[in-house]
Design an enzyme around this catalytic site. Structure first.
Site, PDB file in Angstrom:
ATOM      1  N   LYS A  79       0.851  -1.181   0.000  1.00 59.96           N
ATOM      2  CA  LYS A  79       0.000   0.000   0.000  1.00 59.96           C
ATOM      3  C   LYS A  79       0.889   1.235   0.000  1.00 59.96           C
ATOM      4  O   LYS A  79       1.903   1.285   0.719  1.00 59.96           O
ATOM      5  CB  LYS A  79      -0.888  -0.030   1.244  1.00 59.96           C
ATOM      6  CG  LYS A  79      -1.886   1.109   1.360  1.00 59.96           C
ATOM      7  CD  LYS A  79      -2.759   0.902   2.601  1.00 59.96           C
ATOM      8  CE  LYS A  79      -3.824   1.986   2.759  1.00 59.96           C
ATOM      9  NZ  LYS A  79      -4.696   1.712   3.926  1.00 59.96           N
ATOM     10  N   SER A 156      -9.315   1.625   3.258  1.00 56.57           N
ATOM     11  CA  SER A 156      -8.552   2.444   2.338  1.00 56.57           C
ATOM     12  C   SER A 156      -7.512   1.668   1.542  1.00 56.57           C
ATOM     13  O   SER A 156      -6.871   2.204   0.644  1.00 56.57           O
ATOM     14  CB  SER A 156      -7.856   3.556   3.127  1.00 56.57           C
ATOM     15  OG  SER A 156      -6.948   3.026   4.086  1.00 56.57           O
ATOM     16  N   SER A 180      -9.625  -0.738   7.432  1.00 57.51           N
ATOM     17  CA  SER A 180      -9.086  -0.593   6.079  1.00 57.51           C
ATOM     18  C   SER A 180      -8.335  -1.794   5.539  1.00 57.51           C
ATOM     19  O   SER A 180      -7.982  -1.820   4.361  1.00 57.51           O
ATOM     20  CB  SER A 180      -8.181   0.645   6.004  1.00 57.51           C
ATOM     21  OG  SER A 180      -8.952   1.819   6.115  1.00 57.51           O
TER      22      SER A 180
END
Length: 468
Positions: A79, A156, A180
């Protein structure tokens, strides 16, 4: 099975048996990414040249005959809030497309030291501040389970989950402040582990909330999450919250075996919000019956009346800390920041005086109270997200839906494993197995038992229209 279908654990076994090489695995995944990512938009950057070189080096090391670890030569994605020195790190923001990191995150350090090969960085919600997975300026990744209608990928950690679900990578790294890791895993049919705060160092990670953030593995099997956690869970003097953790071998919890005698609390469905989708509830209740058939003691319980109110409380803390970290640009209208993220962040400016401090005080009290309530149980079984993935065009950014069932776990300092539990109209559904602080072994053990009794984790989206 083809190379892209194999899990980390299966790839590790295949490399050890000399069935294929690290370079062959990397080449297969890069070729797949080249065909699919124009549509899926999972990656911010692909490290093709570097990945090939590191795969070749891993193969050389393996051929040397010297001992190497189980993750050596296996592909990984990150990420784009895990910084890598000298590389661009956007944190999901258009404002930072030219931002070059000056340090490397502990997460990347530890997995690289374990021999993992980075395939690239992945898209995310701007500043990691959102559960649906939207990003109007950088673009939202496309949930691969419906290639005709763009649906929410979950946030996210949106890009990581899309890439792993689409078999562009076997596993990846996300972060979880209010869900997330778990939310996108539920929307994409993956396994994701929200670790206890302080398990994995946050050094070199772009923060959203220094009180609630956690790094977490995202994969296609429980074993893979345990394998990565073994490499990641360790004290780091640069992050003092990690110094008090017990050191454990998490993979031993995923060897299989009986879960007889383990106690699972299943909340009264009347306590769930009224926006629960019928299929989500049905899959969750079916999973409870599966655990019962496996020998676990499944107890119907009523959670403390304030339990789900913790979603709002967690939001106050994360929004306050997010605004504190990013206020210099959030308040600057000239900066290219998504309007939804900016509007939610500005709520942190408007909280009444002392609201943040009062919430931190109350959080400590609630944690002590809940630890006492949970003492008789090994885990709580709950749905991960109240609905299947909805069309992106229908997303209401201020909706409480995506994180409503996950945020209490962050607020109360718990760990949790999200895993696939069924389907609704071809779209994945998820359950979360919520455990006590530092009891990741319990949730992994339960997750492995459920995984062995079902086949949901083996199902893959149909990408044939992309030539795959």
């Amino acid at each position: 099975m083809q190379l892209h279908d194999l899990t980390l654990s299966e790839l590790s076994a295949g490399l050890s048996a000399k069935k294929f090489s690290s370079r062959e695995v990397v080449d297969a995944l890069l070729a797949r990414t080249a065909k699919a990512d124009d549509k899926l938009h999972a990656f911010t950057e692909v490290y093709a040249k570097e990945a090939k070189a590191l795969a070749d080096a891993a193969d050389t090391a393996r051929a040397s005959g010297f001992p190497i670890g189980p993750l050596h030569g296996l592909p990984m994605i990150y990420k784009d809030l895990c910084d890598i020195a000298g590389r661009v790190g956007t944190g999901g923001s258009k404002m930072w497309t030219q931002r070059v990191a000056n340090e490397t995150s502990n997460t990347v350090e530890r997995l690289t030291a374990a021999g993992m090969v980075p395939l690239g960085k992945t898209h995310m919600v701007e500043f990691a501040f959102g559960g649906w997975g939207t990003n109007p300026l950088m673009g939202a990744p496309w949930n691969p389970w419906d290639l005709k209608t763009q649906r929410t990928p979950g946030g996210s950690s949106s890009g990581t989950c899309v890439a792993v679900a689409a078999r562009l990578a076997p596993a990846g790294i996300g972060s979880d402040t209010g869900g997330s890791v778990r939310i996108p895993c539920a929307f994409n049919g993956l396994v994701g582990l929200k670790v206890t705060f302080g398990r994995i160092s946050l050094h070199g990670t772009m923060l959203l909330s220094w009180t609630l953030d956690s790094i977490g593995p995202m994969a296609r099997s429980v074993e893979d999450c345990a394998l990565m956690l073994n490499a990641l869970a360790a004290p780091d003097p640069r992050d003092p919250t990690t110094l008090g953790q017990p050191l454990e071998d998490f993979t031993s919890a995923t060897k299989g075996g009986s879960i007889e005698g383990m106690r699972i609390a299943v909340p009264d469905s009347k306590q769930l919000p009224d926006f629960m989708h019928h299929d989500v509830v049905q899959a969750w209740q079916a999973s409870a019956r599966t655990f019962e058939s496996l020998g676990a003691t499944v107890a119907a319980v009523r959670l403390p009346d304030w339990f789900f109110a913790m979603a709002q409380a967690a939001g106050i803390i994360s929004t306050s800390e997010m605004f504190s970290l990013h206020r210099d640009w959030i308040e600057d209208e000239k900066k290219p920041i998504g309007p939804g993220v900016r509007a939610r962040a500005l709520l942190g400016k408007g909280f009444s005086t002392g609201a943040y401090a009062e919430e931190l005080r109350r959080m400590g009290e609630r944690r002590a109270e809940f630890n006492e309530w949970m003492h008789p149980y090994d885990a709580i079984l709950a749905p991960t997200v109240a609905v299947p993935a909805i069309p992106l065009a229908e997303v209401e950014e201020t909706s409480p839906i995506p994180g409503y069932l996950t945020r209490p776990g962050n607020y109360l300092g718990l760990c949790a494993l999200s895993m696939p539990s069924g389907f609704s109209g071809g779209l994945p559904l998820g359950i979360q197995i919520v455990g006590k602080p530092y009891r990741e072994r319990d949730v992994l053990r339960l997750g492995k038992a459920f995984q062995d009794a079902t086949d949901f984790h083996r199902r893959a989206p149909d990408l044939s229209s992309l030539g795959l």
